[in-house]
Design a protein around this motif. Structure first.
Motif, PDB file in Angstrom:
ATOM      1  N   GLU A 433       3.243   5.588 -11.987  1.00  0.00           N
ATOM      2  CA  GLU A 433       3.076   5.692 -10.533  1.00  0.00           C
ATOM      3  C   GLU A 433       4.101   4.875  -9.755  1.00  0.00           C
ATOM      4  OE1 GLU A 433       1.018   7.890  -9.464  1.00  0.00           O
ATOM      5  OE2 GLU A 433       0.330   8.293 -11.512  1.00  0.00           O
ATOM      6  N   ARG A 434       4.973   4.132 -10.433  1.00  0.00           N
ATOM      7  CA  ARG A 434       5.983   3.302  -9.758  1.00  0.00           C
ATOM      8  C   ARG A 434       5.315   2.417  -8.703  1.00  0.00           C
ATOM      9  NH1 ARG A 434       7.823   5.908 -13.553  1.00  0.00           N
ATOM     10  NH2 ARG A 434       9.918   6.814 -13.631  1.00  0.00           N
ATOM     11  N   PRO A 435       4.434   1.504  -9.098  1.00  0.00           N
ATOM     12  CA  PRO A 435       3.632   0.734  -8.135  1.00  0.00           C
ATOM     13  C   PRO A 435       4.462  -0.260  -7.330  1.00  0.00           C
ATOM     14  CG  PRO A 435       3.380  -0.168 -10.334  1.00  0.00           C
ATOM     15  CD  PRO A 435       4.166   1.094 -10.489  1.00  0.00           C
ATOM     16  N   SER A 436       3.963  -0.564  -6.130  1.00  0.00           N
ATOM     17  CA  SER A 436       4.600  -1.579  -5.292  1.00  0.00           C
ATOM     18  C   SER A 436       3.980  -2.953  -5.523  1.00  0.00           C
ATOM     19  CB  SER A 436       4.483  -1.199  -3.813  1.00  0.00           C
ATOM     20  OG  SER A 436       3.121  -1.062  -3.448  1.00  0.00           O
ATOM     21  N   LEU A 437       2.825  -2.991  -6.174  1.00  0.00           N
ATOM     22  CA  LEU A 437       2.143  -4.245  -6.505  1.00  0.00           C
ATOM     23  C   LEU A 437       1.495  -4.106  -7.872  1.00  0.00           C
ATOM     24  CD1 LEU A 437       0.808  -7.042  -5.938  1.00  0.00           C
ATOM     25  CD2 LEU A 437      -0.999  -5.805  -4.706  1.00  0.00           C
ATOM     26  N   VAL A 438       1.729  -5.070  -8.748  1.00  0.00           N
ATOM     27  CA  VAL A 438       1.090  -5.114 -10.063  1.00  0.00           C
ATOM     28  C   VAL A 438       0.074  -6.245 -10.049  1.00  0.00           C
ATOM     29  CG1 VAL A 438       1.417  -5.552 -12.524  1.00  0.00           C
ATOM     30  CG2 VAL A 438       3.072  -4.149 -11.280  1.00  0.00           C
ATOM     31  N   ILE A 439      -1.188  -5.889 -10.317  1.00  0.00           N
ATOM     32  CA  ILE A 439      -2.272  -6.869 -10.398  1.00  0.00           C
ATOM     33  C   ILE A 439      -2.793  -6.857 -11.830  1.00  0.00           C
ATOM     34  CG2 ILE A 439      -4.552  -7.541  -9.556  1.00  0.00           C
ATOM     35  CD1 ILE A 439      -3.946  -5.988  -6.988  1.00  0.00           C
TER      36      ILE A 439
END
Length: 499
Positions: A433-439
């Motif tokens: 998903e090409r995330p903007s935030l990794v948690i």
């Protein structure tokens, strides 16, 4: 009997097309034997075989009895926990005190942190004092203080112990020997802790590489010499031939006849034939000395900083914890380029805070969120979701899992993947998903050392925001620049330096 004996142990699951454990033999004396290796190499399966939870297809296991196992998962409270907390017994009281167990834990298991659950698990196992004790990842979820307490308790165990762990400090501290399992090489038992064993393995790998390189150079030298002699023999064959000579060239014909009688012109050909044996021996030696292979590792976390001003926000105030207490905190903001580490003791409220931030954010679907634990049901659902992906996308996911050190064919064949493989699969699926935030909550839990190094490198090069909960300070220090620290006494502070 004071030793555990495993002889020619063989086992695989019906869903697998290859044998998971093949003719394994080893002896474990009193004290701790570490079981180490990459995710999917059969570590947890070996513990289940030793504990008697599953039966081998072949081979024998002779172990001191009674046998007790402490599972890696913490979904359910261990049987007998309420008795441990209530009985007026000196050993029970000591363990309850050392591991700081709460009297109400059996009744609110679902509200406990995973670190608290693991402490309860280990305390109960040690209290029973079995002759054989098998532990699967006993320090997962534990803060540094709790890890030290658990290690102290395990050092006092005087039976035969098998422990699966990726905690190098623990294995180095308590283990007399370590069994190294690998999906590509035969198992090896090495004396001492895991660091000593890994150093010995690396020395052996380098020596095997040097031997391979020497044999390869020797083979190439023989092949070059053979090629030279073949060429020379070809020239001499042409010289011995009378074709092309003028019928009236009696001197030339006589010269060739004399060379044939003397055998001088056939020397190169004989030398070529003499080399055949050396060539065969060199090729055989090289094939027997397999080149020490290292699979490709390392992944990339793709993503770009969000264009929004902030991704997560929680106004300063009080955070209610499941057991009824509260944690007071200032305004908490996660901006597009933040790299935040959340630290603090078990039960302080770290995971609760993360869930609250996610629940209050409308942007949560854009984030890659990997929780501290994934249930067996959720793990099965992840595998099924991956199987349904289109071919190219599935290949991308499989490649990421493989580059984290797991055998993808085994992962997709199994019904319930191991917790380590589950985390790898969740990460690989999330990266699509090409995330903007990794948690990530406890990102290094359940992972082997190679995988941890790969994820550390990948997150260091990630351009988006990071929000990570972990007790692994060396891991966090590689890329975190802002720290949210729970003090364990009802307060959270923001600091720019590592604790």
């Amino acid at each position: 009997m004071q030793q555990l004996h495993v002889s020619n142990l063989t086992f695989t699951y019906d869903s697998l097309t290859s044998t998971l454990i093949d003719c394994l033999s080893f002896t474990a004396p009193r004290g701790w034997t570490g079981i180490v290796g990459p995710n999917g190499s059969g570590k947890t399966t070996l513990l289940r075989l030793v504990s008697g939870d599953i039966k081998p297809h072949a081979g024998t296991i002779d172990r001191p009895k009674p046998v007790l196992s402490c599972d890696q998962r913490t979904d359910l409270p261990p049987a007998g926990l309420d008795e441990l907390l209530a009985i007026p017994d000196a050993d029970a009281g000591r363990l309850v005190s050392i591991l700081d167990l709460g009297g109400d834990w059996p009744y609110r298991w679902d509200t406990l942190s995973h670190g608290e659950r693991k402490r309860a698990q280990v305390a109960l196992a040690l209290w029973h004092r079995p002759a054989t004790l098998v532990l699967d990842e006993p320090t997962n979820h534990l803060d540094a203080h709790s890890r030290s307490l658990v290690a102290e308790g395990l050092e006092r165990f005087d039976g035969v112990g098998l422990i699966v762990s990726h905690d190098r400090a623990l294995l180095d501290r308590i283990c007399n020997q370590c069994l190294f399992l690998d999906t590509d090489h035969p198992p090896v038992m090495r004396p001492g802790g895991v660091s000593h064993g890994m150093e010995a393995a690396e020395r052996e790998r380098l020596e095997a590489q040097r031997t391979f390189d020497t044999l390869r150079r020797q083979q190439k030298a023989i092949e070059r010499e053979a090629s030279r002699r073949v060429q020379k023999a070809s020239v001499q064959d042409r010289r011995r031939s009378k074709r092309g000579l003028d019928r009236k060239d009696s001197d030339g014909r006589e010269k060739i006849d004399r060379a044939r009688v003397a055998g001088a012109d056939g020397k190169a050909g004989r030398l070529v034939r003499q080399l055949d044996g050396r060539r065969e021996r060199a090729a055989r030696a090289l094939s027997e000395q397999q080149r020490p292979a290292r699979g490709a590792t390392g992944i990339t976390v793709h993503g770009a900083p969000s264009r929004r001003d902030r991704l997560l926000f929680r106004q300063g105030g009080a955070l209610a914890l499941p057991e009824g207490s509260r944690v007071f905190h200032p305004d908490l903001t996660v901006s597009p380029s933040d790299r935040i580490g959340i630290v603090g003791p078990n039960g302080a409220g770290k995971s609760t805070l993360v869930r609250s931030l996610i629940d209050e954010s409308p942007l949560a679907p854009e984030f890659l969120i990997i929780p501290q634990e994934v249930s067996a049901r959720e793990a099965t659902a992840l595998v099924e979701a991956a199987r349904e992906l289109p071919g190219t996308t599935l290949g991308e996911v499989a490649s990421a899992v493989a580059r984290l050190g797991s055998k993808t064919e085994r992962l997709f064949e199994t019904g319930i993947p191991s917790p380590g493989e589950t985390r790898k699969l969740a990460l690989a699926l999330g990266l699509l998903e090409r995330p903007s935030l990794v948690i990530m909550d406890e990102p290094t839990n359940h992972l082997d050392l190679v995988s941890i190094a790969c994820i550390e490198e990948a997150l260091s090069g990630y351009n988006g925001a990071l929000l990570l909960v972990s007790h692994d300070l060396p891991f966090l220090k590689a890329f975190v620049d802002t720290w949210w620290e729970f003090d364990g006494e009802g307060a959270l502070r923001i600091r720019a330096e590592a604790p």
